[in-house]
Every structure is written in C-alpha cells, then in structure tokens.
Design a protein around this motif. Structure first.
Motif, mmCIF file in Angstrom:
data_model
loop_
_atom_site.group_PDB
_atom_site.id
_atom_site.type_symbol
_atom_site.label_atom_id
_atom_site.label_comp_id
_atom_site.label_asym_id
_atom_site.label_seq_id
_atom_site.Cartn_x
_atom_site.Cartn_y
_atom_site.Cartn_z
ATOM 1 N N PHE A 48 0.827 -1.204 0.000
ATOM 2 C CA PHE A 48 0.000 0.000 0.000
ATOM 3 C C PHE A 48 0.867 1.262 0.000
ATOM 4 N N LEU A 49 1.838 1.318 0.896
ATOM 5 C CA LEU A 49 2.720 2.481 0.980
ATOM 6 C C LEU A 49 3.552 2.647 -0.285
ATOM 7 N N SER A 50 3.984 1.513 -0.834
ATOM 8 C CA SER A 50 4.773 1.555 -2.072
ATOM 9 C C SER A 50 3.963 2.131 -3.233
ATOM 10 N N LEU A 51 2.694 1.726 -3.349
ATOM 11 C CA LEU A 51 1.839 2.221 -4.431
ATOM 12 C C LEU A 51 1.550 3.709 -4.276
ATOM 13 N N LEU A 52 1.350 4.155 -3.035
ATOM 14 C CA LEU A 52 1.105 5.582 -2.803
ATOM 15 C C LEU A 52 2.328 6.403 -3.198
ATOM 16 N N GLU A 53 3.513 5.883 -2.920
ATOM 17 C CA GLU A 53 4.737 6.594 -3.297
ATOM 18 C C GLU A 53 4.864 6.688 -4.819
ATOM 19 N N LYS A 54 4.475 5.646 -5.533
ATOM 20 C CA LYS A 54 4.575 5.655 -6.992
ATOM 21 C C LYS A 54 3.664 6.704 -7.625
ATOM 22 N N LEU A 55 2.614 7.092 -6.909
ATOM 23 C CA LEU A 55 1.700 8.096 -7.451
ATOM 24 C C LEU A 55 2.338 9.477 -7.561
ATOM 25 N N SER A 56 3.505 9.663 -6.952
ATOM 26 C CA SER A 56 4.200 10.944 -7.039
ATOM 27 C C SER A 56 5.320 10.911 -8.083
ATOM 28 N N LEU A 57 5.446 9.794 -8.812
ATOM 29 C CA LEU A 57 6.525 9.640 -9.793
ATOM 30 C C LEU A 57 6.045 10.026 -11.191
ATOM 31 N N ALA A 58 6.714 9.510 -12.203
ATOM 32 C CA ALA A 58 6.370 9.834 -13.596
ATOM 33 C C ALA A 58 5.024 9.215 -13.979
ATOM 34 N N LEU A 59 4.484 9.659 -15.109
ATOM 35 C CA LEU A 59 3.139 9.262 -15.534
ATOM 36 C C LEU A 59 2.967 7.747 -15.605
ATOM 37 N N GLN A 60 3.942 7.039 -16.155
ATOM 38 C CA GLN A 60 3.810 5.592 -16.310
ATOM 39 C C GLN A 60 3.679 4.905 -14.950
ATOM 40 N N GLU A 61 4.499 5.336 -13.990
ATOM 41 C CA GLU A 61 4.423 4.762 -12.639
ATOM 42 C C GLU A 61 3.088 5.121 -11.982
ATOM 43 N N GLN A 62 2.621 6.338 -12.201
ATOM 44 C CA GLN A 62 1.323 6.751 -11.657
ATOM 45 C C GLN A 62 0.205 5.869 -12.196
#
Length: 456
Positions: A166-180
């Motif tokens: 869960f925490l890992s996915l939330l962090e990815k939401l602040s990265l580049a578009l593909q990761e989001q």
C-alpha cells in the motif's frame, strides 16, 4: 459444556470475525433478494469469505509465538499489548509498537505517542525490519516458529505485506506518468477485490491526498491522462464503500472539487463513477450538506441532462439522496433541477426515480413555479392516466396536490382531465393509501369550488 471457539482467546479476532460475518450476510442477502444484483457483489462476498477463512486459520499459526511471549526479552514486547511483537512498526516519534495495537490506538482518535506523549506530526507507520529480524532470530534459537508477516493479520484482516505494498503504491503516485498509471490501476483492482484494503485508507491522514495527487496538480481535468483519472476516481469510489471512510473522504478538501471535475471527465466510466462516489458519500447527512455547499448538484444535473445510460442510475440516486436534506432543495431548484428532471420524465427515462425527486422538490415554492412554467401538470396527469406503476402515480398526485393548493388556476386542467377520463376519481378508488388521500383531497376541493360557483 459449550464448545470453545477458534477466536475465544483473541478478542480482536472475535470482533473482526463478527464484522466479516455481518458484511457477508449483507452481501448474500443483496444477492438473494435482488434479481439485478451486480457481479461485483459476488466478488465482494468471495473476498469476505476468504478473509474469514484466513482469520480462522491465523490463531493456529500464531499459537506457538503467543505461548513464548511472556518469557521473551522486554525489547521484543509491544509497549501496548505487553506481548511479543509479530509486526513491529515505527511511529514518527521513533518508538516501536506491534502494528495492530498501535493502529487501534490511532483509530480511537489518539494523536499522541503512547510512550512519550508527543503530539504526532503524522500517523504513517514504518516497518521495523531490524527488530523483526532480531525477534525472528530469537524465536529460531528458542525452537519456535515465527510467522511470516504475510500470514499475520491485524484486526481489519490486513497483513504486513498489504501495508508495505500500500505504501509503495502511494509513493509511486508521485513519480512519472507511467508509474502513476500502474499504481492507480493496481490500487483500483485491490480496493475492488479486497474489502480490508479499503480500510487502509482510513489509517493514514495522508493516504487520500496521496491517491488524488496525480489529479490535484491540475486546475481542470483536461490535462490529466483519461485512464489515470478513471482509475483514481474508481479507487476513490471503492474505498468510499467502506463505511468508516465516508466522512474522512468527503472532508478531505480536494475530494469534492475533483469529483465535480470528474463528472465532466473524458470517459463515461469516469463520469459515472464520480456520480456513484457522490451517491455513496451522501449516505451520511453531514456529507449531503457538504457536497451541495461545494456546488456538486449543478454538474450532476448536467450529467443527467446529457443522458448517457451508463451514468443515469447513479446520477439520479445521488440527486435523490442529496435532496433528502430540506435545505439542499432550494439549491437544486436554483440549479434548474425541475426543468432537467421533467424533460427526462417526458423522455421516459428513470420515471419512477425522478418523480420521487420531483415530489421532494415540490416542497419548495420555486419548484412549483418551475413546474407551471415547464407545463408539468399535463405530464403528471398523463402518467397517472397511463402508467401501471403505483409508486409513480402516487408521486404524481402528491405533486399535483401541492400545485393545486398553491395555484387555483390549475383547477381547470384537473377539471378537464377529470371530465374526459375520470383520472383522479379512478386513483381515489384504486390507488395506494397515500394516493387515495391526495386524490380525494383534490376532488373534495374541486367539488367545493363547483358548489360555491352554483350557489353564487
């Protein structure tokens, strides 16, 4: 002698099991009682059964550890439970606790560290891998089996690996578009399949803002990737289904404005799910007021007027719920609800549902004026005359009754209808009890008016 249950020695598991059984019963009843149940309801029932099964097996996996806890080193014990920690996590103050017990402390509304009494700057929990390794090593030396985090669930049925992912996915939401996009899509799937995963959003003050961060940096939805917007809004819908999340979601400042943008989103799924989210959130009266004050009724009415069949049901349900609060009806009338709803009724769209909304709105004088301007009386009389739905007829006669009390000039239309078809008399004889009362009241007033005319 009564048989000892699997959960008898663990109050947390007993509470969680009771919650799961209650949720399962509600889901099964929904499937059994409704012909048009959704396949998502079956998925949710399966997920709930799976969670109940895992919860039942968990005590057996933890039995050896629990037995060893009293003699374990003090630094391996949770300061709250005084037992061996199975999922040690670090609070922002630097203190380590067992995850389910510190979660329970935080969910009770506490915002201080139990040991130091410091006010918490945030409520995020970080896994303490070092302590966990030390506990694991100690258990191994004692000849005890220590369960892997993935097998350990807290009171919400959430595992340590769930928290980490869960925490890992939330962090990815602040990265580049593909990761989001990847993170949003996975969160959408997880919150749909796993009811316990929805509860995670209620355990952190920052989780919902982090979820919405890919959308909140834009002043309009036009520059947001359509699929990303759809996945984020649908995730918001999924976690809003969790009762404990409804107030938190609605009161997060960016939620309602972003839902209003999503009502005009690129994909119809985004627009429909934004409406469904507002409907779900409006289950709470405090949210009903907040949603309408934020201006969400107008975009809902615009979407209703647009008429896409995939969104209509959720839009109508949201508008109905919001108008249950009397003070919201004036805003609905001001935003043109009567015109939009009456046009949809004439088109034969969701007639029963929209008549119920119209009946509520007619408690406001402005709605009656709009009904007259829009030629609503002939439409209502036609429905009473031709419809086979008792509920529709009941709402129509209730609206007519209010209109006739407000404007006596409408008696002529009622008189003409009655003379030609006997519409009101038939309803006074064969309608529902409420419809009969309203129809008889109209006839009595009409007859009194006729007698007065003859006397004069």
């Amino acid at each position: 002698m009564a048989k000892t249950g699997v959960f008898d020695s663990d109050p947390i598991s007993m509470v969680r099991a009771a919650e799961l059984k209650k949720e399962l019963q509600k889901l099964v009843n929904s499937i059994v009682d409704h012909e048009d149940y959704r396949t998502e309801t079956i998925d949710q029932a399966n997920d709930t059964l799976r969670a109940l099964k895992e919860l039942r097996l968990a005590p057996k996996q933890q039995e050896n550890v629990s037995a060893a806890a009293p003699s374990c080193p003090e630094e391996f014990k949770c300061p709250l439970s005084k037992e061996l920690m199975r999922d040690p996590v670090i609070l922002c103050t630097g203190q380590t606790y067992d995850r389910p017990f510190i979660n329970k402390w935080l969910e009770a509304g506490n915002r201080t560290c139990p040991l130091t009494q410091q006010v918490l700057s945030h409520t995020d929990l970080t896994p303490n891998h070092l302590i966990r390794e030390m506990i694991s090593h100690w258990c191994k030396n004692q000849g005890l089996e220590f369960p892997d985090p993935i097998h350990y669930m807290d009171e919400a049925g959430i595992t340590s690996s769930d928290h980490d992912r869960f925490l890992s996915l939330l962090e990815k939401l602040s990265l580049a578009l593909q990761e989001q996009r990847e993170a949003a899509k996975e969160l959408r799937q997880l919150t749909k399949r796993t009811p316990s995963f929805r509860a995670l959003f209620g355990q952190s003050d920052d989780a919902i803002p982090q979820l919405l961060s890919p959308l909140s940096g834009n002043k309009s939805g036009t520059s947001v990737h359509p699929e990303l917007q759809e996945d984020v809004i649908t995730t918001l819908l999924n976690l809003s289904i969790h009762d404990n999340n409804k107030k938190r979601v609605a009161e997060t400042p960016m939620v309602i404005p972003l839902l209003m943008e999503a009502l005009r989103g690129v994909t119809i799924a985004t627009r429909a799910n934004a409406a469904a989210t507002l409907f779900t959130l409006s289950a709470l009266d405090c949210n009903k007021v907040l949603i309408v004050k934020s201006g969400a009724l107008k975009p809902l009415l615009d979407l209703l007027e647009e008429g896409n069949p995939l969104a209509m049901k959720d839009v109508a349900s949201a508008i109905f719920n919001l108008c249950l609060v009397h003070e919201n009806r004036a805003r609905a009338v001001k935003d043109g609800a009567v015109r939009v709803i009456l046009n949809k009724i004439r088109e034969g769209v969701l007639v029963n549902e929209l008549l119920a909304v119209l009946a509520m709105l007619c408690s406001h004088q402005g709605a009656i004026i709009d009904m007259e301007e829009q030629g609503g009386v002939p439409c209502l009389l036609q429905i009473i005359r031709e419809s086979s739905c008792e509920r529709s007829k009941e709402n129509c006669i209730a609206i007519l009754h209010t209109i006739c009390l407000y404007d006596r000039t409408k008696w002529k239309e009622v008189k003409d209808e009655e003379s030609s078809y006997g519409t009101i008399s038939k309803l006074a004889k064969d309608g529902t009890s409420r419809a009969k009362r309203k129809a008889n009241s109209i006839l009595e007033r009409f007859n009194r008016a006729v007698n007065l005319t003859h006397t004069a």
